[in-house]
Scaffold this motif. Sequence first.
Motif, PDB file in Angstrom:
ATOM      1  N   GLN A 401       0.844  -1.188   0.000  1.00  0.00           N
ATOM      2  CA  GLN A 401       0.000   0.000   0.000  1.00  0.00           C
ATOM      3  C   GLN A 401       0.885   1.245   0.000  1.00  0.00           C
ATOM      4  OE1 GLN A 401      -3.309  -0.123  -0.322  1.00  0.00           O
ATOM      5  NE2 GLN A 401      -3.207  -2.359  -0.325  1.00  0.00           N
ATOM      6  N   PRO A 402       0.397   2.355  -0.583  1.00  0.00           N
ATOM      7  CA  PRO A 402       1.199   3.587  -0.577  1.00  0.00           C
ATOM      8  C   PRO A 402       1.510   4.035   0.846  1.00  0.00           C
ATOM      9  CG  PRO A 402      -0.661   3.782  -2.086  1.00  0.00           C
ATOM     10  CD  PRO A 402      -0.879   2.526  -1.308  1.00  0.00           C
ATOM     11  N   ILE A 403       2.725   4.526   1.039  1.00  0.00           N
ATOM     12  CA  ILE A 403       3.137   5.060   2.335  1.00  0.00           C
ATOM     13  C   ILE A 403       2.899   6.562   2.320  1.00  0.00           C
ATOM     14  CG2 ILE A 403       5.087   5.394   3.898  1.00  0.00           C
ATOM     15  CD1 ILE A 403       6.286   2.814   2.703  1.00  0.00           C
ATOM     16  N   LYS A 404       2.207   7.061   3.351  1.00  0.00           N
ATOM     17  CA  LYS A 404       1.914   8.489   3.450  1.00  0.00           C
ATOM     18  C   LYS A 404       2.922   9.167   4.371  1.00  0.00           C
ATOM     19  CE  LYS A 404      -1.856   6.658   3.747  1.00  0.00           C
ATOM     20  NZ  LYS A 404      -2.367   5.293   3.424  1.00  0.00           N
ATOM     21  N   SER A 405       3.086  10.462   4.185  1.00  0.00           N
ATOM     22  CA  SER A 405       4.099  11.179   4.959  1.00  0.00           C
ATOM     23  C   SER A 405       3.763  11.220   6.441  1.00  0.00           C
ATOM     24  CB  SER A 405       4.269  12.600   4.419  1.00  0.00           C
ATOM     25  OG  SER A 405       3.069  13.328   4.561  1.00  0.00           O
ATOM     26  N   TYR A 406       2.475  11.094   6.795  1.00  0.00           N
ATOM     27  CA  TYR A 406       2.106  11.125   8.211  1.00  0.00           C
ATOM     28  C   TYR A 406       2.114   9.731   8.842  1.00  0.00           C
ATOM     29  CZ  TYR A 406      -2.365  10.198   5.897  1.00  0.00           C
ATOM     30  OH  TYR A 406      -3.348   9.682   5.095  1.00  0.00           O
ATOM     31  N   ASP A 407       2.372   8.674   8.035  1.00  0.00           N
ATOM     32  CA  ASP A 407       2.553   7.348   8.622  1.00  0.00           C
ATOM     33  C   ASP A 407       3.786   7.369   9.519  1.00  0.00           C
ATOM     34  OD1 ASP A 407       0.372   6.266   7.364  1.00  0.00           O
ATOM     35  OD2 ASP A 407       1.498   5.443   5.678  1.00  0.00           O
ATOM     36  N   GLU A 408       3.811   6.464  10.482  1.00  0.00           N
ATOM     37  CA  GLU A 408       4.939   6.414  11.405  1.00  0.00           C
ATOM     38  C   GLU A 408       5.754   5.147  11.170  1.00  0.00           C
ATOM     39  OE1 GLU A 408       3.022   6.819  15.217  1.00  0.00           O
ATOM     40  OE2 GLU A 408       3.283   9.001  15.167  1.00  0.00           O
ATOM     41  N   ILE A 409       7.011   5.199  11.563  1.00  0.00           N
ATOM     42  CA  ILE A 409       7.910   4.077  11.326  1.00  0.00           C
ATOM     43  C   ILE A 409       8.700   3.762  12.590  1.00  0.00           C
ATOM     44  CG2 ILE A 409       9.758   5.570  10.444  1.00  0.00           C
ATOM     45  CD1 ILE A 409      10.461   3.281   8.488  1.00  0.00           C
ATOM     46  N   LEU A 410       8.872   2.471  12.849  1.00  0.00           N
ATOM     47  CA  LEU A 410       9.790   2.009  13.891  1.00  0.00           C
ATOM     48  C   LEU A 410      11.118   1.714  13.207  1.00  0.00           C
ATOM     49  CD1 LEU A 410       7.525  -0.447  15.930  1.00  0.00           C
ATOM     50  CD2 LEU A 410       8.395   1.761  16.695  1.00  0.00           C
ATOM     51  N   PHE A 411      12.183   2.378  13.636  1.00  0.00           N
ATOM     52  CA  PHE A 411      13.449   2.256  12.917  1.00  0.00           C
ATOM     53  C   PHE A 411      14.605   2.146  13.903  1.00  0.00           C
ATOM     54  CE2 PHE A 411      16.535   3.068   9.589  1.00  0.00           C
ATOM     55  CZ  PHE A 411      15.873   2.631   8.442  1.00  0.00           C
ATOM     56  N   LYS A 412      15.535   1.249  13.595  1.00  0.00           N
ATOM     57  CA  LYS A 412      16.714   1.083  14.440  1.00  0.00           C
ATOM     58  C   LYS A 412      17.778   2.113  14.055  1.00  0.00           C
ATOM     59  CE  LYS A 412      16.215  -3.929  15.142  1.00  0.00           C
ATOM     60  NZ  LYS A 412      16.822  -5.266  14.890  1.00  0.00           N
ATOM     61  N   VAL A 413      18.284   2.806  15.061  1.00  0.00           N
ATOM     62  CA  VAL A 413      19.393   3.741  14.856  1.00  0.00           C
ATOM     63  C   VAL A 413      20.546   3.261  15.736  1.00  0.00           C
ATOM     64  CG1 VAL A 413      20.162   6.129  14.991  1.00  0.00           C
ATOM     65  CG2 VAL A 413      17.780   5.621  14.415  1.00  0.00           C
ATOM     66  N   TYR A 414      21.722   3.058  15.117  1.00  0.00           N
ATOM     67  CA  TYR A 414      22.854   2.431  15.800  1.00  0.00           C
ATOM     68  C   TYR A 414      23.822   3.469  16.360  1.00  0.00           C
ATOM     69  CZ  TYR A 414      21.207  -1.865  13.643  1.00  0.00           C
ATOM     70  OH  TYR A 414      20.431  -2.938  13.273  1.00  0.00           O
ATOM     71  N   CYS A 415      24.544   3.044  17.388  1.00  0.00           N
ATOM     72  CA  CYS A 415      25.600   3.862  17.982  1.00  0.00           C
ATOM     73  C   CYS A 415      26.958   3.316  17.542  1.00  0.00           C
ATOM     74  CB  CYS A 415      25.494   3.840  19.508  1.00  0.00           C
ATOM     75  SG  CYS A 415      23.912   4.476  20.119  1.00  0.00           S
ATOM     76  N   SER A 416      28.015   4.023  17.893  1.00  0.00           N
ATOM     77  CA  SER A 416      29.351   3.642  17.432  1.00  0.00           C
ATOM     78  C   SER A 416      29.789   2.284  17.973  1.00  0.00           C
ATOM     79  CB  SER A 416      30.375   4.713  17.834  1.00  0.00           C
ATOM     80  OG  SER A 416      30.358   4.903  19.244  1.00  0.00           O
TER      81      SER A 416
END
Length: 728
Positions: A401-416
Motif C-alpha cells: 500500500q502507498p506510504i503516506k508522509s504522516y505514517d509512522e515508522i519504527l526504525f533502528k538507529v545504531y551507535c558507534s
Amino acid sequence: VPSEKILRAGKILRNAILSRAPHMIRDRKYHLKTYRFQDKYLFYRFLDDEQEDAPLPSEEEKQESQEELQDTLLLLSQIGPDAHMRMILRKHPSERTADDLEIIYEELLHIKALSHLSTTVKRELAGVLIFESHAKAGTVLFNQGEEGTSWYIILKGSVNVVIYGKGVVCTLHEGDDFGKLALVNDAPRAASIVLREDNCHFLRVDKEDFNRILRDVEANTVRLKEHGQDVLVLEKSLSSCRTSVQGASSSHYKYKVMSGTPEKILEHLLEMMRLDSQFTESDSALDDFVLMHCVFIPNSQLCPALQGTEQEKLDYTLNNKRRVIRLVMQWAAVHGEHLQEDDNLVAFLQEIVMAVSNDAKAIPAIRDQVTELERIIFPLSQHKVLLRHFTIGEEKLQKRQPIKSYDEILFKVYCSDHTYTTIRVPIAATVREVIDAVADKLGSTEDLLLVHLTSAGEKVIFKPNDVSVFSTLSINGRLFVCRSDQLDSLTPLPEQEGPYSGSLASFELMSSKDVAYHMTSYDWELFHCVHELELIYHTFGRQNVKKTTVNLDLFLRRFNEIQLWVISEICMCSQLIDHWCCFHIHSTSVGVLLCLTFSCLSSNKFKKFYSEFENLMDPSRNHRAYRLTVAKLEPPIIPFMPLLIKDMTFTHEGNKTFIDNLVNFEKMRMIANTVKIVRYCRSQPFNPVSPLASKSHPEVQSYVRQLNVIDNQRTLTQLSHGLEPRRS
C-alpha cells in the motif's frame, strides 16, 4: 558511402529475399526504376541489382544468409530509425508530411540545446531544419569573421571551436549548438568551427527561417500588463473549426499560457474553462496547473485565491463558483491522499463542500455537483499506519500500500559501539526530529550527528533539515548516530556484508515462471504506490517543497536491489546462470538484463542470445531504441523510471522556473507531460495470469520480496575474480 557492415547486411537481406520470396524483387534486372522492392510506402533497392547481370545467390550464400539473417535484421532495426530520420530531414521542408514533422518534433524534445524552447518553436523548427553531414575530420564548417548564415545543432559527432591567436578554446558534442549568436546579433562569426572526428551529422537552421520564427513568436505573443509590468503572457495561435449549422469553416484564435503570476494564470484558466462539457483534453492546461502548482503557489496561497471576493455580480459569481468546484474536484482527483497531509487544506476543502451545499439550496445549477464533491472530499481523513522498516505490520505477503508522509515508522538507529535504539517517528520527520528522538531515548544532551553508513564503510552526514531519510539509505546501509569526534570510528555492522552463500538449494526448487510472476507483481505494486507528485518533488528537490518521496525512493531502490541480487547470487554460485537466463526470458526485467550483460558474469554462449535485449537498452541517442519499443506498447507498463526522471531533470535544469518574476508555465507543461506518461502506464489494471498454485508458492512470494544481497562493490569484485581471474 555505406560502411562494410551495411553492405554486408544488404547482401544478406537480398540473398534471403531471393531465396525465400524472389517475387518481392521482381524487377531486379530490367524494371528497377519502375517498381523496385516496396515495403508499405517506402522503396528500397540493393546495390548488387544496379548491375545488369547481377548473379543469383549460390547455395553456399543462401546458407550463409540463413545463418546471419537474424543478426542482420537486428542491426537494420537498430539503424533503421536513424536512417528514416535522415531520409525525412533530407526532404525539402515543403515535402514533409504531418507524420514526418511529428517524428522530427519527437527527436527535438531530447536535444539539450533546444530544451529551453517552447513547444510551438520546436514544432516550427521541425518544418525548417535541414540535415547536413560531413565525412572527414578537419573539415571547416565556417571561419571566424565570415557572415553568419546558419545555426547548427550537433546530431552526431563533435567539433572544435577555434579562435585566432588562441587555438582550440572548447569542444562541442552531441546535443550542443553553435552559430546562433551571429544570427541574433547580425554580426560576423566570432570563431571558426572545425570537425573533430569523421562522419559528423548536424541539424541546420538557415538565417531567413531563424528570423521568421523569431518574428512569428513575437507577433503571436500577447502580454497583459498591470502597473506597467507583465502579469500574463499568452501565445496566440489560429484554430480552425466547423460551424455546426452550415458546415462552413471558420477560424478563431486560441491562447496558451506561457508565463504569468500564479494568480493571473489561475484566473485565466478558470475563465477559459468550459462549463458545458466534462473535463477533456481542452482543459489540459488546468490539469497541468493542478499537478504542478506546488512548485509556484503553495496551498496556503491557492486556497484564498480560490475563495475570491463576495462583491462580484451574481451571474459572474455563479459561473465562477461552478468553475472553482470543477477545479477543486480535479485537484482532489490528482492529489488524492496527499491532500490529507495538510490539516488546514482539509479544513478548507470541507468548508468548500459546506458552502456549496448551502448555495445549492438556492442555486439549482450547482446542486448536481454537491454529491460528487462530497464523495471526493469527505473521505479525506488521516489514518496513520505503523511501519517496521517499510514492512507494514508482521504480514510481509500482503499487497503493498502507498506510504503516506504522516505514517509512522519504527526504525533502528545504531551507535558507534553497534548497540541500537528503536525510535518511532513520522516518515517525513526531519533529521533534527530523528536526532531528538534518539537523544530522548538515550538520555543524551550532547550534539549528535545522523550518519548513513554503507556496507563499504562510506559515510554520509545528513543535514538537520533533510526530510524522510529512511528511504534514502543504500540496500544494506544503516543509520548511525554519534558525536563528531566519533565519526572516524564508525564501522559497518557484520550483517551489512550480506549473505555468505547463494540460494542454489532454494532456487532450484522454484519455477522460473513463478519467480518472474511474483517479481513482476511486486514491482507493479511498488510502481502503483508511487504518486505522480513524488516525481515533481524529486525533480525540484523535496527539501525545497518540504515533501517526502518515500514510495518513489523504494521503487528506484528496488531496481538497484534486483541488479545486486543477480550479481550476488551468480558470484556466490555460478551454476545459477542458467536459471537467470530462463528467468529473464519470462520476466524481461531491466535489472536482470543489465547484470547479465557484464562480461565477467556472462559466458559466450549467452551473449548472442542477449544481444537483442542489450540493444534494447542501448543508451545512445538518448535511449532511442528503448523509447521506440515502449511507444508501441499498451498499458499496463512498468517503465524504466530512471529514464523518466532523467527527462524531467533535463527539462528542469534546461529551463528557468521563473522568467522576469513570472512563472514559466511552459516548463510546468513540459514536466507535466512527462509525469502523464506514468499516468498512461497505469491507465489499465495489471491482472496477469497467475501460475498454477504449487507448494512453493508462498515461499517464492516471500523470497522475491525479501532479497538478500551484497551491495559492497569491492566484495563483489573479489568474488567475481574468484570465478573468472583477471587476464594478464
